[in-house]
Design an enzyme around this catalytic site. Structure first.
Site, mmCIF file in Angstrom:
data_model
loop_
_atom_site.group_PDB
_atom_site.id
_atom_site.type_symbol
_atom_site.label_atom_id
_atom_site.label_comp_id
_atom_site.label_asym_id
_atom_site.label_seq_id
_atom_site.Cartn_x
_atom_site.Cartn_y
_atom_site.Cartn_z
ATOM 1 N N GLU A 86 -62.926 -72.186 -79.705
ATOM 2 C CA GLU A 86 -64.275 -72.684 -80.456
ATOM 3 C C GLU A 86 -65.483 -71.906 -79.928
ATOM 4 O O GLU A 86 -65.397 -71.586 -78.488
ATOM 5 C CB GLU A 86 -64.343 -74.382 -79.758
ATOM 6 C CG GLU A 86 -63.352 -75.072 -80.276
ATOM 7 C CD GLU A 86 -63.442 -76.637 -80.258
ATOM 8 O OE1 GLU A 86 -62.689 -77.463 -80.939
ATOM 9 O OE2 GLU A 86 -64.687 -77.081 -79.414
ATOM 10 N N CYS A 334 -71.962 -79.208 -73.996
ATOM 11 C CA CYS A 334 -71.213 -78.880 -72.850
ATOM 12 C C CYS A 334 -70.221 -79.483 -72.192
ATOM 13 O O CYS A 334 -70.317 -80.668 -72.369
ATOM 14 C CB CYS A 334 -72.457 -78.511 -71.844
ATOM 15 S SG CYS A 334 -71.934 -77.758 -69.951
#
Length: 350
Positions: A86, A334
């Site tokens: 990703e 994150c």
């Protein structure tokens, strides 16, 4: 896996040295779409390139865009082995774009609050696979006519960058040479692999990009619990390394960032703020980047004390910022990057 330079050498061993520069300038060009369009090369060489090389090393598996349009996440599949990563495109504070690149498929560090660690380590990416994440997003921005240009690159995606030292270093060199992005606009984030951090201090060819060390606690016991890659005596060794870092890289021009994910009721109390303050203040030009916890498949909860924590540090002389969470609605924030079909299918009702 051979890189493009090695493959090019096989195709065109008698080429002049400047041809390599032309080759990569073409790859980074926004106007070209395949090797046959590199008209500065002889026709027979272009035919061989079309047969032996691949223009883009990733196939698009799926792309998600956040509701605000400021974050986009791509799941990409390797054309070689189908391995998936990703990578994220984010609007930055200047109205341009930052790319979060992955350096590995999976991650061996197993930080307790990070989804990527649940994949385990699968393999390293080579420098071309890292660079092609930038090239993928550049093409995407052009096709979608997104305003602004790509100005920043952060190695904060899947994997531990310094565990893939050579390929990360080579990819940075290519970014600096061909992507019109300066060294201060590139950040390498690491859990703190001390042998590799030590290597950076003596490696005269390491690019002078920014470093961010994932600290998450300045208490030895707590850090060891949160980060299995840590160990007894790590913080003392990191402190000694940081002082040498500022000797090698003039701290008047370069700062060191400590990243700190705030976990509710775990590492966000005043006791831990005091320990972080003491650890940071003695080193010199240190900045603390406080990161809100983004939900993953763990029992951790977001902290409600982020502003108090930041003010405690700032009032006592430590520069502290809070990272803006982006892409939570598409699991692109994150700590949320993990290639898991069930996760993405559940998220989007597929």
């Amino acid at each position: 896996m051979e890189n493009r330079i090695q493959l090019l050498e096989k195709i065109w061993p008698e080429k002049k040295s400047f041809r390599e520069k032309q080759f990569f300038e073409a790859l980074f060009s926004q106007n070209l779409k395949n090797f046959d369009e590199i008209t500065v090369f002889p026709k027979d060489i272009r035919i061989l390139m079309q047969e032996k090389l691949t223009w883009l090393l990733w196939d698009t598996n799926k792309i998600f865009s956040g509701e605000r349009g400021d974050t986009h996440k791509a799941i990409l599949s390797s054309i070689f082995d189908g391995a998936k990563i990703e990578t994220v495109l984010m609007k930055n504070a200047r109205g341009h774009w930052t790319i979060c690149v992955s350096s590995q498929v999976g991650c061996a560090m197993k930080c307790s609050f990070c989804a990527t660690g649940s994949m385990g380590f699968i393999r390293n990416l080579n420098e071309d696979e890292i660079v092609d994440q930038y090239r993928f997003w550049k093409k995407y921005c052009d096709e979608k006519k997104l305003e602004g240009k790509i100005t920043n690159i952060v190695f904060m995606g899947m994997g531990e960058p310094l565990a893939n030292y050579k390929s990360v270093k080579r990819s940075i060199d290519m970014f600096l040479s061909y992507a019109d992005i300066g060294a201060t606009r590139i950040t390498v984030s690491t859990v703190g692999l001390l042998p590799m951090l030590e290597k950076i201090l003596t490696d005269k060819t390491w690019p002078n990009v920014r470093l961010a060390v994932s600290l998450h606690s300045a208490d030895e016991k707590m850090r060891n619990l949160l980060m299995p890659s840590s160990y007894e005596g790590f913080l003392k060794k990191l402190s000694l390394w940081a002082k040498r870092y500022f000797e090698v890289y003039d701290q008047r021009r370069r700062h060191l960032t400590f990243e700190y994910v705030l976990l509710g009721g775990v590492n966000d109390t005043e006791i831990y703020a005091e320990k972080l303050l003491h650890f940071s203040r003695k080193l010199g030009k240190v900045r603390v980047n406080l990161i809100p916890y983004n939900a993953t498949d763990t029992n951790f909860q977001p902290s409600q004390r982020i502003e108090n924590f930041r003010e405690y540090l700032r009032q006592r002389g430590v520069v502290a910022t809070v990272r803006k969470s982006m892409g939570q609605d598409i699991a692109a924030a994150c700590g949320q990057l993990v290639v898991n079909k069930k996760k993405n299918d559940d998220l989007y009702g597929k």
